[in-house]
Design an enzyme around this catalytic site. Sequence first.
Site, PDB file in Angstrom:
ATOM      1  N   ARG A  43      52.379 -27.476  24.852  1.00  0.00           N
ATOM      2  CA  ARG A  43      52.488 -26.632  23.833  1.00  0.00           C
ATOM      3  C   ARG A  43      51.624 -27.277  22.441  1.00  0.00           C
ATOM      4  O   ARG A  43      50.849 -28.203  22.552  1.00  0.00           O
ATOM      5  CB  ARG A  43      53.873 -27.161  23.219  1.00  0.00           C
ATOM      6  N   THR A  44      51.299 -26.416  21.340  1.00  0.00           N
ATOM      7  CA  THR A  44      50.607 -26.599  20.461  1.00  0.00           C
ATOM      8  C   THR A  44      51.377 -27.530  19.435  1.00  0.00           C
ATOM      9  O   THR A  44      52.530 -27.004  18.700  1.00  0.00           O
ATOM     10  CB  THR A  44      50.191 -25.355  19.656  1.00  0.00           C
ATOM     11  N   MET A  45      50.984 -28.778  19.158  1.00  0.00           N
ATOM     12  CA  MET A  45      51.931 -29.730  18.402  1.00  0.00           C
ATOM     13  C   MET A  45      51.563 -29.499  16.934  1.00  0.00           C
ATOM     14  O   MET A  45      52.296 -29.455  15.899  1.00  0.00           O
ATOM     15  CB  MET A  45      51.680 -31.063  18.693  1.00  0.00           C
TER      16      MET A  45
END
Length: 241
Positions: free
Chosen positions: A21-23
Amino acid sequence: MELNSAKPGLLCSLEASQSQRTMYPYVTGTSVVALKYKDGILMAADMGGSYGSTLRYKSVERMKPIGKHCLIGASGEISDFQEVLRYLDELTLNDKMCDDGNSLGPKEIHSYLTRVMYNRRNKFDPLWNSLVLGGVKNGQTYLGMVTMIGVNFEDNHIATGFGNHLARPILRDEWREDLSFEDGVKLLEKCMRVLLYRDRSAVNKLQIANITEEGVTISQPYSLRTFWGFSAFINPTPGAQ
């Protein structure tokens, strides 16, 4: 090595390496501005890609045609926008494979995007974008947007990012239903020029897209004529508007 016997630090590193995921957004694009005019939809976006606070990329295309009737523009994380485009490629391919003589219009695609963004938000794995969706089908123009948490609406003119604060007031004052193509382009250029002056993430290299019943056309990149001799630019006064 068995994971049960691994050290806690190693377990953390293994879990981190598996995360997809894109944090945090890394390479981002700024505002997208769009409006309805008498023959269709006009949309504008510059081509800057910021790596943090650094304007790293100057040729990022943030508007893409979707099928025959639609155009999507995005601000926010560029890699997440590419993921959205992958979703839309699958959607339009499946729609075409039905071969039923019908094709998805802008309203249907906008509805689909609102579900995607809201679903990802509920999984705490959001797509870090604000998306603008415009199109023309069966003589009906449609313009809508959706945020990274699924908030969505449709309107006669739309702007994302700083454009929502700097361009929308201009559009509220000067937009009208019978705008010609030329007047619509001039109004968008005025908005983009103000954003260039006031938004540090904006660059003077933009594209304008035109969506009509015949299809989507996107202009070649070009620069606006600007003037930096305003007194407020030369001798800024702290606290002044």
